[in-house]
Design an enzyme around this catalytic site. Sequence first.
Site, mmCIF file in Angstrom:
data_model
loop_
_atom_site.group_PDB
_atom_site.id
_atom_site.type_symbol
_atom_site.label_atom_id
_atom_site.label_comp_id
_atom_site.label_asym_id
_atom_site.label_seq_id
_atom_site.Cartn_x
_atom_site.Cartn_y
_atom_site.Cartn_z
ATOM 1 N N ARG A 143 -10.171 0.642 14.709
ATOM 2 C CA ARG A 143 -10.038 1.339 13.437
ATOM 3 C C ARG A 143 -10.972 0.746 12.390
ATOM 4 O O ARG A 143 -11.635 1.475 11.657
ATOM 5 C CB ARG A 143 -8.586 1.266 12.962
ATOM 6 C CG ARG A 143 -8.317 1.962 11.644
ATOM 7 C CD ARG A 143 -6.847 1.953 11.279
ATOM 8 N NE ARG A 143 -6.343 0.611 10.971
ATOM 9 C CZ ARG A 143 -5.106 0.371 10.507
ATOM 10 N NH1 ARG A 143 -4.258 1.376 10.327
ATOM 11 N NH2 ARG A 143 -4.722 -0.863 10.247
ATOM 12 N N TYR B 265 16.251 29.951 7.054
ATOM 13 C CA TYR B 265 15.110 30.682 7.609
ATOM 14 C C TYR B 265 15.143 30.713 9.136
ATOM 15 O O TYR B 265 15.469 29.709 9.790
ATOM 16 C CB TYR B 265 13.804 30.035 7.172
ATOM 17 C CG TYR B 265 13.507 30.136 5.704
ATOM 18 C CD1 TYR B 265 13.390 31.363 5.064
ATOM 19 C CD2 TYR B 265 13.320 28.984 4.942
ATOM 20 C CE1 TYR B 265 13.093 31.453 3.715
ATOM 21 C CE2 TYR B 265 13.020 29.049 3.594
ATOM 22 C CZ TYR B 265 12.911 30.295 2.980
ATOM 23 O OH TYR B 265 12.620 30.375 1.649
ATOM 24 N N MET C 91 12.260 24.009 1.419
ATOM 25 C CA MET C 91 11.472 23.199 0.495
ATOM 26 C C MET C 91 12.330 22.465 -0.522
ATOM 27 O O MET C 91 12.094 21.288 -0.825
ATOM 28 C CB MET C 91 10.439 24.059 -0.233
ATOM 29 C CG MET C 91 9.532 23.261 -1.171
ATOM 30 S SD MET C 91 8.276 24.266 -2.001
ATOM 31 C CE MET C 91 7.194 24.679 -0.640
ATOM 32 N N LYS D 52 0.843 -1.196 0.000
ATOM 33 C CA LYS D 52 0.000 0.000 0.000
ATOM 34 C C LYS D 52 0.879 1.248 0.000
ATOM 35 O O LYS D 52 2.089 1.182 0.264
ATOM 36 C CB LYS D 52 -0.907 0.000 1.228
ATOM 37 C CG LYS D 52 -0.160 0.036 2.551
ATOM 38 C CD LYS D 52 -1.114 0.011 3.721
ATOM 39 C CE LYS D 52 -0.339 0.044 5.052
ATOM 40 N NZ LYS D 52 -1.247 0.098 6.211
#
Length: 390
Positions: free
Chosen positions: A144, A266, A314, A40
Amino acid sequence: MAHNSPPTARAWLEVDLAAVRHNAAALGARAGVPLLVMVKAHAYGVGATAVCRALGVPFAGRTEGAGQAAPWGVGIATLDEAEALRAAGCLGRIVCLQPLLAAELHRAVELKVTPSLHRADDIGHWRALTDAPYHLSIDTGMARAGVRWTTVSTLRNALQGAAPEGVFTHFHSADDSLDSRVEQDRRFAEARAALADVLPADVLVHADNSAGIVSRTAGSPGHLARPGIALYGGMFSAELGLRQVVHLRARIIDLRHVHDGESVSYGATWRASGTHRIATVAAGYADGYRRHLSNAGVVLINGVRCPVVGRVTMDMTMVDVTGVECGTGDTATLIGGDGTDCLGTEAVAALGGLSPYELLVGLSLRVPVVYHEAGLPPFPLMSSPVSLPA
């Protein structure tokens, strides 16, 4: 060492399919039963089609994985994942472990997917559509999906006319609590006993995920085991002698000196003490190298461990390469092996306080993938946490 990058690649992911095969064999030996391997989420970011082929799952007109003992089947979570495998020519057994809506069952029939069911209406609907198999999902504490272990008798009438091929549960804490796994084992056994007169004698029983397999010393009970994260070298490497599967690499695209008191990236979260040489590496959180690794990650450059400094951005990550011989165009390994060292997936995740599951599934966000069928040189297992040399 030389790295096999795509032409002009700024960053790329190398996947060692021989390591996947090695890990599958180790897990199968530990479990002692056939495997329902989990592919998956694009095989946890590794590539579902490539993994299935490498493991010997049958494909139309393909011979990859010849000689590999094929898994019993593969597990997915969405029908879109199954459709992608079928479109690639996958002929193997596909089981959807996530509940499907009633409206999706017709598509599951078309894709020849074995669904997991736990509602009487859905079982009736499935049998009205097809005689194909399904697996009964029992919730033993995960809360779940699946029928609660204490209420399985409510399905008796539905099961009398539509017996499942398999019955399964899922462990919530087998990786850190043996007691919880034992309790779920007990609940699962009680639930099956309550349905003994309506379940086939040859029903396929399965419960062990990767953690379940590792937590046992006498093999997995039942008939199948469902490894996921361990197959991809994301956890339990030391316990089972698993190999590193993924290697995230990127080019050094700039070099500069920063001087005493000057900041990097940053927020100015890192400042130099004295003069430092800083390399800019062409990968960031858009490439799957998570922002959590800001001021915490370690990168291998020409076999030397170098700390991440400042915030991961990023598209780029800055690394302190003071005293390290390197130049623009050189390769940085952000996850995986280089030379005689290896930054294992689990260890890198620990540096950022991340789940190795999260780290793996994000690695194919943007970078191209290079598959190594014959395998990479074996890298040493890396214990967690990763540290810099003294």
